[in-house]
Design a protein around this motif. Structure first.
Motif, PDB file in Angstrom:
ATOM      1  N   TRP A 197       0.862  -1.181   0.000  1.00 23.66           N
ATOM      2  CA  TRP A 197       0.000   0.000   0.000  1.00 23.66           C
ATOM      3  C   TRP A 197       0.897   1.229   0.000  1.00 23.66           C
ATOM      4  CZ3 TRP A 197      -5.166   0.098  -0.666  1.00 23.66           C
ATOM      5  CH2 TRP A 197      -5.882  -1.086  -0.443  1.00 23.66           C
ATOM      6  N   ARG A 248       0.779   5.674  -0.498  1.00 23.63           N
ATOM      7  CA  ARG A 248      -0.126   6.820  -0.399  1.00 23.63           C
ATOM      8  C   ARG A 248       0.565   8.062  -0.944  1.00 23.63           C
ATOM      9  NH1 ARG A 248      -0.413   7.695   6.196  1.00 23.63           N
ATOM     10  NH2 ARG A 248       1.741   8.439   6.492  1.00 23.63           N
ATOM     11  N   GLU A 301       4.551   7.554  -1.179  1.00 25.41           N
ATOM     12  CA  GLU A 301       5.385   6.811  -0.250  1.00 25.41           C
ATOM     13  C   GLU A 301       4.790   5.436   0.024  1.00 25.41           C
ATOM     14  OE1 GLU A 301       5.639   8.069   3.816  1.00 25.41           O
ATOM     15  OE2 GLU A 301       3.520   8.666   3.915  1.00 25.41           O
ATOM     16  N   VAL A 318       3.620   2.726   2.373  1.00 28.82           N
ATOM     17  CA  VAL A 318       3.070   2.710   3.732  1.00 28.82           C
ATOM     18  C   VAL A 318       3.295   1.356   4.395  1.00 28.82           C
ATOM     19  CG1 VAL A 318       0.963   2.905   5.086  1.00 28.82           C
ATOM     20  CG2 VAL A 318       1.342   4.438   3.140  1.00 28.82           C
ATOM     21  N   TYR A 367       6.437  -1.706   7.520  1.00 21.71           N
ATOM     22  CA  TYR A 367       5.620  -0.518   7.776  1.00 21.71           C
ATOM     23  C   TYR A 367       6.532   0.698   7.824  1.00 21.71           C
ATOM     24  CZ  TYR A 367       1.974  -3.745   9.338  1.00 21.71           C
ATOM     25  OH  TYR A 367       1.044  -4.755   9.404  1.00 21.71           O
ATOM     26  N   THR A 368       6.084   1.785   7.240  1.00 16.54           N
ATOM     27  CA  THR A 368       6.811   3.020   7.430  1.00 16.54           C
ATOM     28  C   THR A 368       6.615   3.471   8.877  1.00 16.54           C
ATOM     29  OG1 THR A 368       7.258   5.164   6.418  1.00 16.54           O
ATOM     30  CG2 THR A 368       4.955   4.598   6.754  1.00 16.54           C
ATOM     31  N   SER A 403       5.793   6.101  10.449  1.00 15.17           N
ATOM     32  CA  SER A 403       4.675   6.937  10.876  1.00 15.17           C
ATOM     33  C   SER A 403       3.372   6.170  11.086  1.00 15.17           C
ATOM     34  CB  SER A 403       4.441   8.065   9.869  1.00 15.17           C
ATOM     35  OG  SER A 403       4.102   7.532   8.603  1.00 15.17           O
ATOM     36  N   VAL A 404       3.309   4.916  10.612  1.00 11.47           N
ATOM     37  CA  VAL A 404       2.063   4.149  10.760  1.00 11.47           C
ATOM     38  C   VAL A 404       2.228   2.929  11.651  1.00 11.47           C
ATOM     39  CG1 VAL A 404       1.354   4.924   8.460  1.00 11.47           C
ATOM     40  CG2 VAL A 404       2.292   2.610   8.745  1.00 11.47           C
ATOM     41  N   ASP A 459      -2.682  11.514   7.830  1.00  9.43           N
ATOM     42  CA  ASP A 459      -2.867  10.296   7.040  1.00  9.43           C
ATOM     43  C   ASP A 459      -3.703  10.558   5.786  1.00  9.43           C
ATOM     44  OD1 ASP A 459      -3.256   8.551  10.135  1.00  9.43           O
ATOM     45  OD2 ASP A 459      -1.489   8.529   8.823  1.00  9.43           O
ATOM     46  N   TYR A 466      -4.718   6.521  -1.410  1.00  9.97           N
ATOM     47  CA  TYR A 466      -4.030   5.276  -1.103  1.00  9.97           C
ATOM     48  C   TYR A 466      -4.114   4.343  -2.317  1.00  9.97           C
ATOM     49  CZ  TYR A 466      -3.440   6.527   3.766  1.00  9.97           C
ATOM     50  OH  TYR A 466      -3.042   7.153   4.931  1.00  9.97           O
TER      51      TYR A 466
END
Length: 122
Positions: A36, A38, A46, A48, A60-61, A63-64, A90, A94
């Motif tokens: 995924w 976004r 980027e 995600v 996972y990046t 920030s999430v 956010d 997406y």
């Protein structure tokens, strides 16, 4: 060829949750790594979250982390992104993506969905 169709986007208040789905058709879904991405207005796209075809590897990046969960159901040819504790930052379109190679998925995947808008209000 792999066709990807996202769904589940929408408008939600900060702190809320959404679950995105990406239905795949075409070649054998279970052989593809899924991700995924976004893209927010004025920002670069980027990555995600991503999950390998086996489900063994997940990314996972920062920030999430601890808020989003990527999962896949190979029997249903579908990958999901569960998004909890959503924040205004956010907000983005997406995109679901697929590639047979893990490294390429993270940068320039072969296949993309059309995108679904997620808007988080404060």
């Amino acid at each position: 060829q792999v066709q990807l169709v996202e769904s589940g986007g929408g408008l939600v208040q900060a702190g809320g949750s959404l679950r995105l789905s990406c239905a795949a058709s075409g070649r054998t879904f279970s052989r593809y790594h899924m991700g995924w991405f976004r893209q927010a207005p004025g920002k670069e796209r980027e990555l995600v979250a991503s999950k390998s075809w086996s489900g063994f590897s997940t990314y996972y990046t920062d920030s999430v982390k601890d808020r989003f969960t990527i999962s896949r159901d190979n029997a249903k040819n579908t990958v999901y992104l569960q998004m909890n504790s959503l924040k205004p930052e956010d907000t983005a379109v997406y995109y679901c993506a697929a590639d047979s190679k893990w490294e390429r998925l993270t940068k320039t995947p072969d296949y993309w969905g059309q995108g679904t808008q997620v808007t988080v209000s404060s």
